[in-house]
Write an enzyme that holds these catalytic residues in place. Structure first.
Site, short mmCIF file in Angstrom:
data_model
loop_
_atom_site.label_atom_id
_atom_site.label_comp_id
_atom_site.label_asym_id
_atom_site.label_seq_id
_atom_site.Cartn_x
_atom_site.Cartn_y
_atom_site.Cartn_z
N CYS A 3 -10.61 4.48 2.84
CA CYS A 3 -10.19 4.46 1.43
C CYS A 3 -11.38 4.18 0.53
O CYS A 3 -11.24 3.73 -0.60
CB CYS A 3 -9.07 3.44 1.20
SG CYS A 3 -9.54 1.76 1.59
N TYR B 290 0.85 -1.20 0.00
CA TYR B 290 0.00 0.00 0.00
C TYR B 290 0.88 1.25 0.00
O TYR B 290 1.13 1.87 1.04
CB TYR B 290 -0.94 -0.01 1.21
CG TYR B 290 -1.98 -1.11 1.12
CD1 TYR B 290 -3.21 -0.87 0.50
CD2 TYR B 290 -1.73 -2.38 1.61
CE1 TYR B 290 -4.17 -1.88 0.39
CE2 TYR B 290 -2.68 -3.40 1.50
CZ TYR B 290 -3.90 -3.13 0.90
OH TYR B 290 -4.83 -4.13 0.79
N ASP C 194 -4.57 -8.09 12.09
CA ASP C 194 -5.02 -8.25 10.70
C ASP C 194 -5.67 -9.63 10.58
O ASP C 194 -5.32 -10.54 11.34
CB ASP C 194 -3.85 -8.11 9.72
CG ASP C 194 -4.31 -7.75 8.31
OD1 ASP C 194 -4.18 -6.56 7.93
OD2 ASP C 194 -4.80 -8.65 7.59
N ARG D 36 2.58 7.02 6.98
CA ARG D 36 3.46 6.22 7.85
C ARG D 36 4.62 7.08 8.36
O ARG D 36 5.00 7.00 9.53
CB ARG D 36 3.97 4.98 7.09
CG ARG D 36 2.90 3.91 6.92
CD ARG D 36 3.45 2.65 6.28
NE ARG D 36 3.74 2.81 4.87
CZ ARG D 36 2.95 2.41 3.87
NH1 ARG D 36 1.82 1.79 4.13
NH2 ARG D 36 3.30 2.60 2.61
N1 SAH Z 1 -2.25 -0.15 6.91
C1 SAH Z 1 -1.76 -1.08 5.93
C2 SAH Z 1 -2.76 -1.36 4.83
C3 SAH Z 1 -4.08 -1.91 5.31
S1 SAH Z 1 -5.03 -2.68 4.06
C4 SAH Z 1 -0.42 -0.57 5.38
O1 SAH Z 1 0.00 0.54 5.73
O2 SAH Z 1 0.19 -1.27 4.57
C5 SAH Z 1 -6.33 -3.39 4.95
C6 SAH Z 1 -5.98 -4.66 5.71
O3 SAH Z 1 -7.15 -5.02 6.46
C7 SAH Z 1 -5.64 -5.88 4.88
O4 SAH Z 1 -4.36 -6.33 5.25
C8 SAH Z 1 -6.70 -6.94 5.24
O5 SAH Z 1 -6.14 -8.25 5.38
C9 SAH Z 1 -7.18 -6.44 6.58
N2 SAH Z 1 -8.56 -6.79 6.98
C10 SAH Z 1 -9.68 -6.75 6.22
N3 SAH Z 1 -10.77 -6.99 6.98
C11 SAH Z 1 -10.33 -7.18 8.25
C12 SAH Z 1 -10.97 -7.43 9.51
N4 SAH Z 1 -12.31 -7.54 9.58
N5 SAH Z 1 -10.21 -7.56 10.61
C13 SAH Z 1 -8.86 -7.46 10.52
N6 SAH Z 1 -8.20 -7.19 9.38
C14 SAH Z 1 -8.92 -7.05 8.25
#
Ligand code: SAH
Length: 397
Positions: A341, A203, A251, A210
């Site tokens: 997003c 991402y 996650d 970050r």
């Molecule tokens: N913050 C991250 C990107 C997040 S993308 C970065 O900086 O790289 C969103 C993430 O949410 C994905 O990894 C996906 O696996 C996770 N996800 C989706 N639904 C979820 C849920 N209900 N509980 C926990 N994680 C979840």
């Protein structure tokens, strides 16, 4: 050259250089998938050259609004060069502190449906429209020639391809070899896999946020950090780089969490100070509240809850719920970075949702910063739909 004639009054958005023509705007005309068409107004005057997509609601995506332009190899080379050159200029001036960069961001770069990310010397691309599919060989050759890269991996394994009548596909288009690699972001080493990761592998749009998070954690002296929807732990590494002493990453993807642990180790941090929870975030937040936990800083970066405006209402409830729980879990003086997003939820609505969460939580918070996607994921003036990532940095007061 086939011609698409629009219905009366339907020329307005193309005249404002918005690149989409919806099926309902077309009076007559048709073409094969991805074929270049001339789009004209009801009185016959030229509006745009575009790619036809017979099965999509977005029936034409405009390549050019200049009648003199020819849509050929030279055209695509020029568009790609423009997109890649200005990223190069940003990188040279320190505005892209990473060798992971978005080189082409679809409509915003005049190339509707094409996404290209660079991870070091490897390219990872998505061809999301009938037009980009038709020109894939030309685009692939030009991308490798302009960047000097010999390896390009395709990640067109996304459901939106079905709307264009295209199958999902992925694999090497040029070169071959290991799909696992490492990038540098803000001086941190981050491992990712272009074949196994989400989207093109990582991402990149959250890069600036970050970096900001690391700075805020340091400036505010945050010690305990909860990184929700952590994926491969980018914000977790940022927290540790900012001096946090305990970071929990949550996650629902086991492989993403394994990569998160690996990323923490790669940067020389002690992973015994870190927790990795393969769990649903909403349930985890509730459990932590019930257990009386609190955190100095929390990140909420959920997946797209509202892909379209139609799903915004249900999504709004889901956003409000996790934000309410996170605000309650914040220690006094704590920091919350919260994101959406979802294209269907704009920055104003997101602000309202989080404000409602604060009221329900009985927590006062001040907006420290309003957040958006990184500058290599631009929004153009003509195409506001391109703006999808918005966020708030909140301080519990
Ligand atoms: N913050 C991250 C990107 C997040 S993308 C970065 O900086 O790289 C969103 C993430 O949410 C994905 O990894 C996906 O696996 C996770 N996800 C989706 N639904 C979820 C849920 N209900 N509980 C926990 N994680 C979840």
């Amino acid at each position: 050259m086939k011609t698409i004639r629009l219905r009366e009054g339907k020329e307005r958005s193309l005249l404002r250089r918005h690149p989409w023509v919806f099926a309902g705007s077309i009076a007559r005309g048709g073409a094969d998938a991805g074929e270049t068409v001339r789009v004209e107004a009801s009185d016959g005057h030229f509006l745009a050259w575009g790619a036809f997509s017979p099965s999509s609601m977005i029936r034409v995506r405009a390549w050019s609004f200049d009648e003199a332009e020819r849509i050929d190899t030279a055209f695509f080379e020029q568009r790609l060069r423009r997109a890649i050159n200005w990223r190069g200029r940003l990188a040279a001036s320190g505005l892209l502190p990473s060798d992971g960069q978005r080189l082409v961001h679809g409509e915003a770069d005049g190339l509707p449906g094409l996404i290209v990310d660079r991870y070091g010397d490897l390219l990872s691309a998505q061809f999301l429209s009938a037009g980009t599919e038709r020109w894939r060989e030309t685009l692939t050759d030009a991308l490798c020639a302009i960047t000097g890269s010999s390896r390009l991996y395709e990640r067109s394994d996304v459901s939106v391809r079905a709307l264009e009548g295209l199958p999902e596909q992925s694999g090497w288009l040029r070169g071959e070899g290991d799909t696992a690699l490492q990038i540098q972001e803000h001086g941190w080493a981050l491992g990712l896999d272009v074949a196994l990761g989400h989207k093109t592998g990582y991402y990149l749009d959250q890069r600036d946020n970050r970096g900001r998070f690391a700075a805020l954690v340091r400036q505010l002296g945050c010690q305990s950090v909860l990184n929700c929807y952590s994926y491969t732990g980018g914000f977790s590494v940022a927290a540790l780089a900012g001096g946090a002493s305990e970071v929990i990453s949550v996650d629902s993807s086991g492989p993403a969490l394994a990569q998160a642990r690996d990323n923490i180790r790669r940067n020389g941090f002690d992973d015994s100070r870190c927790g990795f929870l393969d769990a649903d975030v909403n349930a985890t937040l509730r459990e932590m509240l019930a257990a009386g936990r609190s955190f100095d800083a929390i990140v909420l970066d959920p997946p797209k809850f509202a892909p379209t405006p139609a799903s915004a209402e249900r999504a709004a409830r889901a956003y409000k719920d996790i934000n309410r729980l996170a605000l309650k879990l914040l220690a006094p003086g704590g920091l919350l970075l919260t994101f959406s997003c979802s294209g269907g939820i704009n920055a104003d609505l997101f602000h309202k949702i989080v404000a409602g969460a604060g009221i329900d939580a009985g927590v006062n918070a001040a907006i420290l910063q309003r957040l958006e996607g990184a500058c290599d994921h631009p929004t153009t003036l003509e195409f506001p739909e391109g703006e999808y990532l918005k966020g708030l940095a909140l301080l519990r007061v």
